[in-house]
Design a protein around this motif. Structure first.
Motif, PDB file in Angstrom:
ATOM      1  N   THR A 131       2.873   1.894  -3.605  1.00 18.00           N
ATOM      2  CA  THR A 131       1.985   2.164  -4.457  1.00 18.00           C
ATOM      3  C   THR A 131       1.167   3.302  -4.399  1.00 18.00           C
ATOM      4  O   THR A 131       1.140   4.119  -5.295  1.00 18.00           O
ATOM      5  CB  THR A 131       0.653   1.304  -4.808  1.00 18.00           C
TER       6      THR A 131
ATOM      7  N   ALA B 297      -3.283   5.342  -7.593  1.00 20.25           N
ATOM      8  CA  ALA B 297      -2.968   4.529  -6.099  1.00 20.25           C
ATOM      9  C   ALA B 297      -4.363   3.032  -5.951  1.00 20.25           C
ATOM     10  O   ALA B 297      -3.925   1.889  -5.404  1.00 20.25           O
ATOM     11  CB  ALA B 297      -2.818   4.912  -5.284  1.00 20.25           C
TER      12      ALA B 297
ATOM     13  N   GLY C   3       4.044   5.801  -5.258  1.00 23.28           N
ATOM     14  CA  GLY C   3       4.438   6.115  -7.084  1.00 23.28           C
ATOM     15  C   GLY C   3       5.203   6.133  -7.536  1.00 23.28           C
ATOM     16  O   GLY C   3       6.515   5.787  -7.328  1.00 23.28           O
TER      17      GLY C   3
ATOM     18  N   PHE D 164       7.384   2.921  -7.120  1.00 22.11           N
ATOM     19  CA  PHE D 164       6.565   1.402  -7.106  1.00 22.11           C
ATOM     20  C   PHE D 164       7.517   0.515  -8.951  1.00 22.11           C
ATOM     21  O   PHE D 164       6.862  -0.619  -8.959  1.00 22.11           O
ATOM     22  CB  PHE D 164       5.089   1.926  -7.825  1.00 22.11           C
TER      23      PHE D 164
ATOM     24  N   VAL E 257      -4.793   0.468  -8.000  1.00 21.73           N
ATOM     25  CA  VAL E 257      -4.005  -1.227  -8.038  1.00 21.73           C
ATOM     26  C   VAL E 257      -3.896  -1.605  -6.991  1.00 21.73           C
ATOM     27  O   VAL E 257      -4.257  -2.898  -6.924  1.00 21.73           O
ATOM     28  CB  VAL E 257      -2.246  -0.215  -7.643  1.00 21.73           C
ATOM     29  N   PHE E 258      -4.566  -1.157  -5.519  1.00 21.07           N
ATOM     30  CA  PHE E 258      -5.169  -1.525  -4.153  1.00 21.07           C
ATOM     31  C   PHE E 258      -5.887  -2.705  -4.438  1.00 21.07           C
ATOM     32  O   PHE E 258      -5.845  -3.663  -3.964  1.00 21.07           O
ATOM     33  CB  PHE E 258      -4.919  -0.570  -3.017  1.00 21.07           C
TER      34      PHE E 258
ATOM     35  N   TYR F  52       0.871  -0.999   0.353  1.00 14.36           N
ATOM     36  CA  TYR F  52      -0.009   0.336   0.079  1.00 14.36           C
ATOM     37  C   TYR F  52       0.991   1.047  -0.303  1.00 14.36           C
ATOM     38  O   TYR F  52       0.968   2.087  -0.795  1.00 14.36           O
ATOM     39  CB  TYR F  52      -0.547  -0.125   1.066  1.00 14.36           C
TER      40      TYR F  52
ATOM     41  N   ARG G 211      -1.189   1.791 -12.879  1.00 11.51           N
ATOM     42  CA  ARG G 211      -0.420   2.602 -11.210  1.00 11.51           C
ATOM     43  C   ARG G 211      -0.491   4.043 -12.182  1.00 11.51           C
ATOM     44  O   ARG G 211      -0.567   5.084 -11.722  1.00 11.51           O
ATOM     45  CB  ARG G 211       0.836   2.112 -11.480  1.00 11.51           C
TER      46      ARG G 211
END
Length: 294
Positions: free
Chosen positions: A43, A162, A46, A50, A165-166, A40, A148
């Motif tokens: 991400t 973010a 970034g 990332f 992605v999560f 987390y 992302r």
């Protein structure tokens, strides 16, 4: 007592909590408690941080894939494979050079390199597994970076990337966890025993329900720009793709005669074992978000 009068001693089935302990549930929980916060934070940060994380996943996953291929007797061109797979992820991050150029150049270099091998009895196989590794791990894994970077591509707020992605990671891991827990607790009917003898129909259903529910929860918290219905549907789609990705990797490992691609992550095996589902869910979710949501 004669053999005829002896009664077989019934074997007692282990209780549910014992089945969880025997299934290495504690190492899995420990990895999740450490890994999820780290994912987390990286991400959310970034940028190049990332990119490095995604490249590490791609590099380790591709290495494990080539180990499987060597076990089958193939000799992939690993250095070329690593470079080409990482180059694709760099494109996804910086948009500095086109994927067609990278893939075309990779294919040309791999075929030319095969010309210098003395034993050419399996040239087609060596070329094929090298290129397949680049596409399977490198190209599919690069969609993590593409997802992302999606806000930068579309000109929307960066934090949405973010969150996407999560979201993809959460619904994928919810699928894996739901399938695992339901399979251990209730699994009776084999799903596809010729590919993965431990996976059950009950586990697959549990994984889908967990993915849909996780998607709905995310619509209330992490991704409020998704309606509850859309988030649930996307979660179910991810649940299907995650289980297909897991089955594909199981098929590859079974063909290679290897149980786990590595022992890097306690309770999970290798990087490829842990991220095989994401290799299927992230590309599908990227194109879904690209064209229908963001």
């Amino acid at each position: 007592m004669s053999e005829e009068t002896r009664q077989p001693v019934p074997t007692e089935k282990p209780r549910t909590w014992k089945r969880f302990l025997n299934a290495d549930i504690l190492p899995r929980v420990a990895v999740i408690l450490v890994g999820v916060p780290c994912l987390y934070l990286i991400t959310l940060r970034g940028g190049v941080f990332f990119l490095i994380l995604a490249d590490l996943i791609i590099l380790l996953g591709l290495r494990e894939f080539y180990v499987l291929m060597r076990a089958k007797g193939y000799q992939p061109f690993e250095v070329l494979g690593y470079f080409c797979a990482l180059a694709v992820s760099w494109y996804a991050w910086g948009r500095g050079i086109g994927v067609p150029l990278i893939l075309t150049g990779s294919l040309l270099l791999i075929m030319i390199r095969e010309l210098f091998r003395r034993d050419m009895s399996r040239s087609l196989g060596h070329i094929a597994v090298t290129v397949f590794g680049i596409m399977y791990v490198g190209w599919m894994g690069s969609h993590l970076v593409m997802l992302r970077q999606l806000p930068a591509t579309l000109g929307v707020e960066d934090h949405i990337g973010a969150r996407l992605v999560f979201f993809a990671a959460l619904v994928t891991w919810a699928t894996d966890t739901g399938a695992y827990l339901c399979g251990v607790a209730f699994g009776r009917h084999k799903l596809i025993p010729r590919i993965s003898p431990n996976k059950t129909v009950e586990g697959a259903v549990g994984g889908l329900l967990a993915a849909g529910f996780c998607g709905w929860i995310c619509s209330q918290t992490l991704t409020p720009f998704l309606t509850p219905l859309a988030a649930t549907v996307v979660g179910l789609i991810a649940g299907v793709m995650a289980q297909l990705g897991d089955l594909v990797e199981s098929m590859i490992k079974r063909d290679a005669g290897i149980k786990d691609s590595a022992e890097l992550i306690p309770g999970h095996g290798g990087v490829l074992d842990r991220f095989d589902s994401l290799l299927f869910t992230v590309p599908v979710l990227y194109y879904y978000f690209r064209f229908f949501i963001v």
